[in-house]
Design an enzyme around this catalytic site. Structure first.
Site, PDB file in Angstrom:
ATOM      1  N   LYS A 110       0.840  -1.205   0.000  1.00 34.15           N
ATOM      2  CA  LYS A 110       0.000   0.000   0.000  1.00 34.15           C
ATOM      3  C   LYS A 110       0.877   1.257   0.000  1.00 34.15           C
ATOM      4  O   LYS A 110       0.579   2.228  -0.694  1.00 34.15           O
ATOM      5  CB  LYS A 110      -0.951  -0.008   1.198  1.00 34.15           C
ATOM      6  N   LYS A 190      -3.186 -10.711 -10.555  1.00 36.42           N
ATOM      7  CA  LYS A 190      -4.230 -11.057  -9.599  1.00 36.42           C
ATOM      8  C   LYS A 190      -5.373 -10.042  -9.689  1.00 36.42           C
ATOM      9  O   LYS A 190      -5.130  -8.835  -9.748  1.00 36.42           O
ATOM     10  CB  LYS A 190      -3.620 -11.025  -8.183  1.00 36.42           C
ATOM     11  N   LYS A 193      -9.100  -4.775  -6.708  1.00 35.19           N
ATOM     12  CA  LYS A 193      -9.651  -3.445  -6.997  1.00 35.19           C
ATOM     13  C   LYS A 193      -8.552  -2.404  -7.123  1.00 35.19           C
ATOM     14  O   LYS A 193      -8.737  -1.397  -7.794  1.00 35.19           O
ATOM     15  CB  LYS A 193     -10.720  -3.039  -5.989  1.00 35.19           C
TER      16      LYS A 193
HETATM   17  P1  ADP Z   1      -8.756  -6.574  -3.348  1.00 34.49           P
HETATM   18  O1  ADP Z   1      -7.445  -7.234  -3.685  1.00 34.49           O
HETATM   19  O2  ADP Z   1      -9.625  -6.394  -4.544  1.00 34.49           O
HETATM   20  O3  ADP Z   1      -8.556  -5.297  -2.569  1.00 34.49           O
HETATM   21  P2  ADP Z   1      -9.461  -7.679  -0.809  1.00 34.49           P
HETATM   22  O4  ADP Z   1      -8.049  -7.527  -0.371  1.00 34.49           O
HETATM   23  O5  ADP Z   1     -10.498  -6.771  -0.211  1.00 34.49           O
HETATM   24  O6  ADP Z   1      -9.522  -7.590  -2.395  1.00 34.49           O
HETATM   25  O7  ADP Z   1      -9.886  -9.194  -0.559  1.00 34.49           O
HETATM   26  C1  ADP Z   1     -11.079  -9.680   0.039  1.00 34.49           C
HETATM   27  C2  ADP Z   1     -11.029 -11.192   0.068  1.00 34.49           C
HETATM   28  O8  ADP Z   1     -11.038 -11.712  -1.264  1.00 34.49           O
HETATM   29  C3  ADP Z   1      -9.772 -11.784   0.722  1.00 34.49           C
HETATM   30  O9  ADP Z   1     -10.093 -12.978   1.404  1.00 34.49           O
HETATM   31  C4  ADP Z   1      -8.877 -12.077  -0.442  1.00 34.49           C
HETATM   32  O10 ADP Z   1      -7.956 -13.094  -0.180  1.00 34.49           O
HETATM   33  C5  ADP Z   1      -9.886 -12.500  -1.504  1.00 34.49           C
HETATM   34  N1  ADP Z   1      -9.392 -12.160  -2.848  1.00 34.49           N
HETATM   35  C6  ADP Z   1      -9.197 -10.910  -3.338  1.00 34.49           C
HETATM   36  N2  ADP Z   1      -8.750 -10.959  -4.609  1.00 34.49           N
HETATM   37  C7  ADP Z   1      -8.651 -12.266  -4.929  1.00 34.49           C
HETATM   38  C8  ADP Z   1      -8.242 -12.967  -6.107  1.00 34.49           C
HETATM   39  N3  ADP Z   1      -7.890 -12.339  -7.199  1.00 34.49           N
HETATM   40  N4  ADP Z   1      -8.275 -14.320  -6.074  1.00 34.49           N
HETATM   41  C9  ADP Z   1      -8.670 -14.973  -4.958  1.00 34.49           C
HETATM   42  N5  ADP Z   1      -9.060 -14.375  -3.827  1.00 34.49           N
HETATM   43  C10 ADP Z   1      -9.059 -13.038  -3.799  1.00 34.49           C
END
Ligand code: ADP
Ligand code: TRP
Length: 320
Positions: A110, A190, A193
């Site tokens: 971050k 990956k 957002k």
């Molecule tokens: P982002 O990466 O979009 O900010 P978050 O960190 O809020 O997503 O993740 C919320 C949940 O979704 C967590 O348990 C995270 O491990 C899962 N997650 C997020 N992106 C993925 C992905 N591309 N593949 C699998 N799981 C994911």
């Protein structure tokens, strides 16, 4: 067996979130005593408008219920309705070595992205540890990116137990699905957002189509065979299509004669259909917000009893 997971209300739910965290959690609600929460204390680190935080929280509650969380089986609540977790966070902070947090990728990532840093962003794994430990959780279903936070949680629990006595806190295990550990985004990175490469589950039909058509491919001409092992289209198709349809796409990749545009249309069709029942359920829930609110209130009452009892145990152990 107690299962626990949380998700931050910090944007629209995408299919990475769904397959990485939400679907496994929904499956697990049939196998034990499940606790799922909306991590709104966590989102304060990145969502700085009160109205946005409230609307994201409500939307995520609707999303989770629409996707199949069953309040008769799982306890569903807002993190902030159980403020005991912040007191446990403080107690855990006192045994957490600085170095343990300094090694965490999420803070470094971050910071590298230019997100305004704060003490909360740095200390966030301690709040996450409290989220997990306060419910005496056995299993925590999450995506691969959360693995390090589970290790931190276990380290902190061991430190408490070493200092104040074995059994004060229970050590949890992560549950990370192999196939869905990291769902790729439109660019093959990956899906996240923060990378602007997501496909939301509740995307409008037109936007969904446009996004699927944007998926990156190589420049193999229509008539030539294509490599099914290195395709984002196929990786995503496997998540939403039947095994027979997936096999057919693999055959068509290998035999040549079909362009990526056609494969993308197939993917769009399968995706739209896969989430159709969720869309219907979501529309019903949006028309009954009182129900959604009642679920969260009832969930919080139940969660709070468990949290209170763990916190009392910890307070006694540490001398408060
Ligand atoms: P982002 O990466 O979009 O900010 P978050 O960190 O809020 O997503 O993740 C919320 C949940 O979704 C967590 O348990 C995270 O491990 C899962 N997650 C997020 N992106 C993925 C992905 N591309 N593949 C699998 N799981 C994911
Ligand atoms: N940190 C998780 C994420 O960003 C959300 C979360 C907070 C969580 N507390 C948790 C997940 C406890 C599992 C268990 O996705």
């Amino acid at each position: 067996m107690r299962i626990l997971s949380g998700i931050q209300p910090s944007g629209r739910l995408h299919i990475g979130n769904y397959f990485g965290m939400m679907e496994p959690s929904i499956q697990l609600q049939n196998e034990g005593d499940a606790y799922y929460f909306i991590a709104n204390y966590h989102s304060l680190t990145t969502v700085h408008s009160a109205d946005d935080l409230r609307s994201h929280t409500r939307d995520l509650a609707i999303d989770f219920l629409a996707c199949g969380l069953d309040p008769a089986k799982a306890t569903f609540f807002r993190q902030s309705d159980v403020p005991e977790v912040t007191e446990l966070t403080w107690i855990l902070s006192t045994v957490t070595p600085m170095g343990l947090l300094e090694r965490c990728h999420s803070y470094k990532d971050k910071e590298a992205k230019g997100i305004e840093t704060s003490h909360a962003l740095f200390a966030y794994p301690v709040l996450m540890a409290a989220d997990i430990l306060i419910y005496d959780s056995d299993i925590v279903p999450v995506g691969k990116d959360q693995k390090q936070h589970l290790e931190v949680t276990r380290d902190i629990a061991m430190k408490i137990n070493n200092r104040y006595g074995e059994g004060v806190l229970k050590l949890p295990e992560p549950r990370i699905g192999e196939a869905t550990a990291a769902v790729p985004g439109l660019d093959g990175e990956k899906m996240s957002k923060s990378y602007d490469n997501t496909i939301a589950i509740f995307e409008e039909e037109k936007t969904l189509k446009k996004k699927v058509m944007r998926i990156q491919t190589d420049s193999t001409p229509v008539e030539e065979p294509k490599d099914p092992d290195k395709s984002i289209i196929l990786d995503l198709y496997k998540l939403v299509a039947s095994p027979a349809d997936v096999d057919q796409m693999i055959v068509d990749f290998r035999s040549g004669g079909t362009g990526y545009g056609d494969f993308k249309k197939r993917l769009f069709g399968a995706m739209w259909e896969h989430f159709a029942p969720f869309r219907e359920r979501r529309a019903e829930l949006e028309a009954d917000l009182q129900y959604v609110d009642n679920v969260l209130t009832t969930g919080a009452e139940k969660a709070r009893l468990v949290a209170r009892s763990t916190l009392d145990r910890v307070r006694a152990a540490v001398g408060l």
